[in-house]
Scaffold this active site. Structure first.
Site, PDB file in Angstrom:
ATOM      1  N   SER A 295      -3.632  -1.961   9.956  1.00  0.00           N
ATOM      2  CA  SER A 295      -2.405  -2.729  10.102  1.00  0.00           C
ATOM      3  C   SER A 295      -1.926  -2.643  11.540  1.00  0.00           C
ATOM      4  O   SER A 295      -2.101  -1.615  12.200  1.00  0.00           O
ATOM      5  CB  SER A 295      -1.324  -2.177   9.170  1.00  0.00           C
TER       6      SER A 295
ATOM      7  N   TYR B 171       3.833   3.852   4.036  1.00  0.00           N
ATOM      8  CA  TYR B 171       2.913   2.744   4.305  1.00  0.00           C
ATOM      9  C   TYR B 171       2.225   2.910   5.662  1.00  0.00           C
ATOM     10  O   TYR B 171       0.998   2.833   5.762  1.00  0.00           O
ATOM     11  CB  TYR B 171       3.653   1.412   4.270  1.00  0.00           C
TER      12      TYR B 171
END
Length: 315
Positions: A151, A176
């Site tokens: 990410s 996350y």
């Protein structure tokens, strides 16, 4: 003779190859699976919800009538599910590619656990580490490739996962980002260990940029954003892209003959654009972080990658 420029809309012929995609019932996993199937590959479409798998398979076949696709139940948060799915795949023989995509994008507000592990870390990291290890001989047999999904958030927030289970200071966002730091670092660490042991499998990392459902084609049972979701996505159009386009770097890392182990792929303009080589965050490339996370995953899952067995499987 130079190779033609990569065209994500026209992939090379993948007939005769088999790829497994985790988290394939929605979003990036579904559209990656569709792109692979459209190029002729046989796709093992996995997910944790049987009804969603049926819907996703039906949608994929509607969109690609000639698709060769089957479903396989797999919940990456549960080690029992990972081992069962891996045993099924190993019985089939060689595996050309493994896309480690499944994950919790919107974590719970409060820390929760699965099999004794923090849920986000278990789902996004531990399950994929274990699955890749369990399938290493099958990948080696086909001289295949694994792609870990990172990410762009790892370049924005420097969360070193020294407490990967977040027993202190839990927040959904931190869970996350730490999970994506871990998957990216593990992807690079896997490549180092594969090269050191002579196993002919490549490990790469790719990220999808800023890909949102609101800018993605509607697919019944797979992507059905609300009007509000569409409107909000259009307001961010200068920074965002569709899930179809977000799948491009993942698929290119998985199938491009010019890509190689240890590389990091993402959209040309970071948040959007055609797939290009990129540079991963410094933290994720740390040898110390990679080694520490590898040992953490070994301890948490009980899985030790069978490098010697995989080398033998490759002949």
């Amino acid at each position: 003779m130079t190779r033609p420029e990569w065209n994500p809309r026209q992939l090379p012929d993948l007939t005769g190859r088999t790829y497994l995609v985790t988290g394939a019932t929605k979003g990036l996993g579904f559209f990656s699976s569709e792109q692979l199937a459209r190029a002729g590959a046989h796709v093992l479409l996995t997910g944790r919800n049987p009804n969603r798998m049926v819907a996703a398979r039906a949608a994929l076949v509607r969109r690609v009538p000639e698709a060769s696709v089957e479903t396989l139940l797999l919940d990456t948060s549960k080690m029992g599910s990972v081992r069962a799915a891996a045993a099924t795949v190993r019985a089939r023989g060689g595996l050309d590619g493994l896309l480690l995509n499944a994950g919790i994008v919107h974590p719970p507000k409060k820390r929760s656990t699965q099999d004794g592990n923090e849920l986000v870390f278990a789902t996004n990291v531990l399950g994929h580490y274990a699955l890749a290890g369990e399938l290493l001989p099958a990948l080696a047999e086909a001289r295949g490739r694994m792609v870990w999904v990172g990410s762009m958030s790892t370049s924005l927030w420097k969360y070193d996962p020294v407490d990967p289970q977040l027993k202190r200071g839990y927040s959904g966002w931190r869970a996350y980002v730490q999970s994506k730091v871990a998957t990216t670092a593990l992807g690079f660490e896997a490549e180092r260990r594969l090269r050191a042991t002579g196993v002919p499998v490549q490990s790469l990392v790719a990220h999808p940029g800023y890909s949102v459902s609101g800018r993605t084609v509607g697919v019944r049972g797979v992507n059905e954003p609300t009007r509000r979701g569409r409107f909000t996505a259009q307001l961010q159009a200068v920074l965002t892209q569709s899930k179809e386009h977000g799948a491009w770097p993942l698929v290119r890392a998985l199938v491009d003959a010019d890509a190689s182990g240890g590389q990091f792929w993402g959209p040309r303009f970071v948040t959007q654009g055609e797939p290009r080589r990129a540079r991963a965050a410094t933290l994720t490339r740390s040898l110390e972080v990679g080694d520490r996370l590898w040992r953490t995953c070994e301890d948490a899952t009980g899985v030790h990658w069978p490098f010697a067995q995989a080398a033998r499987a490759a002949g």
